[in-house]
Motif scaffolding. Structure first.
Motif, PDB file in Angstrom:
ATOM      1  N   GLY A   1      -0.746   3.300  13.225  1.00 12.64           N
ATOM      2  CA  GLY A   1      -0.108   4.529  12.770  1.00 12.64           C
ATOM      3  C   GLY A   1      -0.937   5.770  12.935  1.00 12.64           C
ATOM      4  N   ASN A   2      -1.961   5.705  13.743  1.00 11.29           N
ATOM      5  CA  ASN A   2      -2.854   6.850  13.905  1.00 11.29           C
ATOM      6  C   ASN A   2      -3.454   6.808  15.298  1.00 11.29           C
ATOM      7  N   ARG A   3      -4.065   7.902  15.689  1.00 11.80           N
ATOM      8  CA  ARG A   3      -4.720   7.993  16.985  1.00 11.80           C
ATOM      9  C   ARG A   3      -6.162   8.442  16.791  1.00 11.80           C
ATOM     10  N   CYS A   4      -7.060   7.724  17.419  1.00 15.35           N
ATOM     11  CA  CYS A   4      -8.478   8.052  17.281  1.00 15.35           C
ATOM     12  C   CYS A   4      -8.911   8.957  18.415  1.00 15.35           C
ATOM     13  N   MET A   5      -9.264  10.198  18.082  1.00 15.46           N
ATOM     14  CA  MET A   5      -9.818  11.133  19.063  1.00 15.46           C
ATOM     15  C   MET A   5     -11.178  11.625  18.570  1.00 15.46           C
ATOM     16  N   ARG A   6     -11.894  10.756  17.848  1.00 13.27           N
ATOM     17  CA  ARG A   6     -13.108  11.178  17.166  1.00 13.27           C
ATOM     18  C   ARG A   6     -14.186  11.679  18.123  1.00 13.27           C
ATOM     19  N   HIS A   7     -14.207  11.156  19.351  1.00 14.99           N
ATOM     20  CA  HIS A   7     -15.267  11.574  20.268  1.00 14.99           C
ATOM     21  C   HIS A   7     -15.102  13.009  20.738  1.00 14.99           C
ATOM     22  N   GLN A   8     -13.946  13.569  20.479  1.00 17.41           N
ATOM     23  CA  GLN A   8     -13.731  14.964  20.821  1.00 17.41           C
ATOM     24  C   GLN A   8     -14.342  15.908  19.790  1.00 17.41           C
TER      25      GLN A   8
ATOM     26  N   VAL B   1       0.842  -1.204   0.000  1.00 19.30           N
ATOM     27  CA  VAL B   1       0.000   0.000   0.000  1.00 19.30           C
ATOM     28  C   VAL B   1       0.876   1.253   0.000  1.00 19.30           C
ATOM     29  N   ARG B   2       1.873   1.280   0.859  1.00 20.62           N
ATOM     30  CA  ARG B   2       2.789   2.420   0.905  1.00 20.62           C
ATOM     31  C   ARG B   2       3.483   2.621  -0.447  1.00 20.62           C
ATOM     32  N   ASP B   3       3.966   1.539  -1.047  1.00 21.33           N
ATOM     33  CA  ASP B   3       4.689   1.629  -2.316  1.00 21.33           C
ATOM     34  C   ASP B   3       3.795   2.101  -3.451  1.00 21.33           C
ATOM     35  N   GLN B   4       2.482   1.863  -3.315  1.00 19.35           N
ATOM     36  CA  GLN B   4       1.522   2.330  -4.314  1.00 19.35           C
ATOM     37  C   GLN B   4       1.111   3.789  -4.079  1.00 19.35           C
ATOM     38  N   LYS B   5       1.722   4.435  -3.073  1.00 18.81           N
ATOM     39  CA  LYS B   5       1.443   5.840  -2.734  1.00 18.81           C
ATOM     40  C   LYS B   5       0.031   6.035  -2.198  1.00 18.81           C
ATOM     41  N   MET B   6      -0.499   4.960  -1.605  1.00 20.45           N
ATOM     42  CA  MET B   6      -1.786   5.045  -0.937  1.00 20.45           C
ATOM     43  C   MET B   6      -1.557   5.085   0.567  1.00 20.45           C
ATOM     44  N   GLU B   7      -2.628   5.315   1.304  1.00 24.49           N
ATOM     45  CA  GLU B   7      -2.544   5.339   2.758  1.00 24.49           C
ATOM     46  C   GLU B   7      -3.193   4.068   3.302  1.00 24.49           C
ATOM     47  N   PRO B   8      -2.502   3.323   4.166  1.00 25.25           N
ATOM     48  CA  PRO B   8      -3.115   2.134   4.757  1.00 25.25           C
ATOM     49  C   PRO B   8      -3.959   2.501   5.974  1.00 25.25           C
ATOM     50  N   TYR B   9      -5.221   2.121   5.954  1.00 23.57           N
ATOM     51  CA  TYR B   9      -6.102   2.261   7.114  1.00 23.57           C
ATOM     52  C   TYR B   9      -6.284   0.862   7.711  1.00 23.57           C
ATOM     53  N   PHE B  10      -5.353   0.437   8.524  1.00 24.56           N
ATOM     54  CA  PHE B  10      -5.431  -0.864   9.183  1.00 24.56           C
ATOM     55  C   PHE B  10      -5.999  -0.653  10.578  1.00 24.56           C
TER      56      PHE B  10
ATOM     57  N   SER C   1     -10.944 -12.921  15.532  1.00 31.42           N
ATOM     58  CA  SER C   1     -10.215 -12.094  16.500  1.00 31.42           C
ATOM     59  C   SER C   1      -8.753 -12.505  16.623  1.00 31.42           C
ATOM     60  N   VAL C   2      -7.924 -11.498  16.884  1.00 33.19           N
ATOM     61  CA  VAL C   2      -6.482 -11.684  17.066  1.00 33.19           C
ATOM     62  C   VAL C   2      -6.137 -11.265  18.489  1.00 33.19           C
ATOM     63  N   ASP C   3      -5.371 -12.075  19.203  1.00 37.24           N
ATOM     64  CA  ASP C   3      -5.103 -11.748  20.600  1.00 37.24           C
ATOM     65  C   ASP C   3      -4.168 -10.541  20.712  1.00 37.24           C
ATOM     66  N   SER C   4      -4.187  -9.926  21.881  1.00 36.01           N
ATOM     67  CA  SER C   4      -3.497  -8.652  22.077  1.00 36.01           C
ATOM     68  C   SER C   4      -1.986  -8.766  21.905  1.00 36.01           C
ATOM     69  N   GLY C   5      -1.417  -9.921  22.250  1.00 39.49           N
ATOM     70  CA  GLY C   5       0.020 -10.090  22.070  1.00 39.49           C
ATOM     71  C   GLY C   5       0.430 -10.044  20.604  1.00 39.49           C
ATOM     72  N   LYS C   6      -0.327 -10.704  19.752  1.00 39.24           N
ATOM     73  CA  LYS C   6      -0.039 -10.682  18.319  1.00 39.24           C
ATOM     74  C   LYS C   6      -0.278  -9.290  17.734  1.00 39.24           C
ATOM     75  N   LEU C   7      -1.309  -8.596  18.246  1.00 39.50           N
ATOM     76  CA  LEU C   7      -1.558  -7.228  17.786  1.00 39.50           C
ATOM     77  C   LEU C   7      -0.383  -6.323  18.133  1.00 39.50           C
ATOM     78  N   LYS C   8       0.115  -6.456  19.341  1.00 39.66           N
ATOM     79  CA  LYS C   8       1.256  -5.644  19.763  1.00 39.66           C
ATOM     80  C   LYS C   8       2.455  -5.879  18.854  1.00 39.66           C
ATOM     81  N   ASP C   9       2.749  -7.146  18.555  1.00 34.01           N
ATOM     82  CA  ASP C   9       3.880  -7.474  17.679  1.00 34.01           C
ATOM     83  C   ASP C   9       3.686  -6.886  16.285  1.00 34.01           C
ATOM     84  N   LEU C  10       2.454  -6.973  15.759  1.00 36.96           N
ATOM     85  CA  LEU C  10       2.178  -6.447  14.421  1.00 36.96           C
ATOM     86  C   LEU C  10       2.344  -4.932  14.391  1.00 36.96           C
ATOM     87  N   PHE C  11       1.735  -4.239  15.343  1.00 40.17           N
ATOM     88  CA  PHE C  11       1.838  -2.786  15.388  1.00 40.17           C
ATOM     89  C   PHE C  11       3.302  -2.361  15.494  1.00 40.17           C
TER      90      PHE C  11
END
Length: 348
Positions: free
Chosen positions: A246-253, A188-197, A213-223
């Protein structure tokens, strides 16, 4: 630093909160969809009674404008098959909104791709796997992969992506696609697009399909791995934290969601109807909502591990995950690897 889909700075968010303004609004034109995604937050989409008319949609959009919103995010259902989409896109452009539309690509033909390019619509194309069989299975429809690839071709022919034509790929992190996500991120990066994972919010279809579902340990490693790749290969630095890579969600603000039937909720995950725009105007609903005020005042109202986290000044976890799994939108995020109580109790 910019937050929330890379659009708003911390200062802009703070000012909007202090003034009781919106910066954006998410809206569903319709919940009708031709895919049956196994993780979707909408449990049934074959039909939807009592949906807002296009005039009602326009009215609430203008109400958001009066509250300061300058960006509209179109969700669904599938927007590209909504019969009044072209009219709505022209309406939004006429009122100088920045528009971002999430789509599975079904209705993205040459004409629609060209119009979106002309209006500078930010397009987020849903693609969960570059493997045809995996994508089709996750979408709940044979041929989904081909539909997405055809739409991708039309978008590229219209000039996406470029400096002024934003194109992203929206991908849910789940077990069926997990092993290909590192390579997919770089593609996605190489295609000059933005990844929304993003991590799946455990609600509706995702609850019924727990195998995703993916457990939190695997999520941590991926991130952490994706953060390292971004820093070393693409010169982008960010701290790994869920639910958005790669982003932070503050949408409720600074944002809210208006559903296809007019209910106003904090977001797609916090499915608490604050009121309906057919009963009261948007400003009244948001100003008088205890839920909204608690979320804006999250540093004082958040509970447990999220409250005590060393990143609490810049993150409040996924409120949707907290609400869906505990029934309390202010509870600690049970899916976050920083929430050690949740990690220990789950045995992960």
């Amino acid at each position: 630093m910019q937050l929330y889909n890379l659009e708003f700075t911390e200062e802009e968010i703070k000012d909007a909160v202090a003034d009781g303004r919106l910066l954006s609004m998410e809206i569903e034109f319709s919940r009708i969809c031709n895919f049956r995604c196994s993780y979707c937050y909408v449990p049934e989409k074959k039909e939807c009674r009592g949906e807002l008319s296009k005039d009602e949609l326009k009215d609430v959009i203008l109400q958001a404008r009066k509250m300061g919103a300058r960006k509209i995010i179109i969700l669904g259902g599938e927007p590209s098959i909504y019969p009044h989409l072209l009219e709505m896109l022209n309406f939004l452009a006429g009122h100088a909104f920045e528009v971002e539309m999430f789509t599975n690509g079904t209705g993205v033909d040459e004409r629609l791709a060209g119009l979106m390019a002309e209006l500078k619509v930010r397009v987020v194309l849903k693609l969960n796997s570059r493997k045809k069989e995996v994508q089709d299975r996750l979408a709940g429809r044979d041929g989904a992969y081909d539909i997405i690839q055809t739409a991708f071709g039309h978008l590229k022919a219209a000039g996406y992506p470029s400096d002024d034509l934003f194109l992203a790929l929206s991908t849910v992190i789940c077990q069926p696609n997990f092993d290909e996500l590192v390579d997919m991120w770089q593609w996605v990066r190489d295609q000059k697009m933005e990844p929304y994972f993003e991590v799946i919010t455990p609600q509706a279809n995702a609850i019924e399909n727990s195998y995703l579902s993916v457990d939190s340990g695997k999520l941590k490693d991926l991130f952490s791995r994706l953060s390292q790749i971004d820093q070393e290969k693409y010169g982008r630095e960010w701290e790994p934290q869920p639910p958005l890579v790669g982003n932070r969600c503050m949408r409720h603000q600074v944002s809210c969601l208006v559903t296809a039937t007019g209910d106003v909720t904090p977001c797609v995950g916090v499915t608490i109807p604050l009121d309906n725009i057919r009963n009261n105007n948007l400003a009244h609903i948001l100003k008088n909502s205890e839920v909204v005020n608690n979320l804006k005042n999250y540093r004082e109202m958040i509970k447990g591990e999220c409250r005590d986290c060393d990143r609490a000044n810049e993150c409040y976890g996924c409120r949707g995950a907290a609400y869906q799994l505990t029934g309390d939108y202010l509870a600690s995020d049970p899916t976050c690897w920083r929430n050690q109580k949740a990690v220990v109790s789950s045995g992960k």
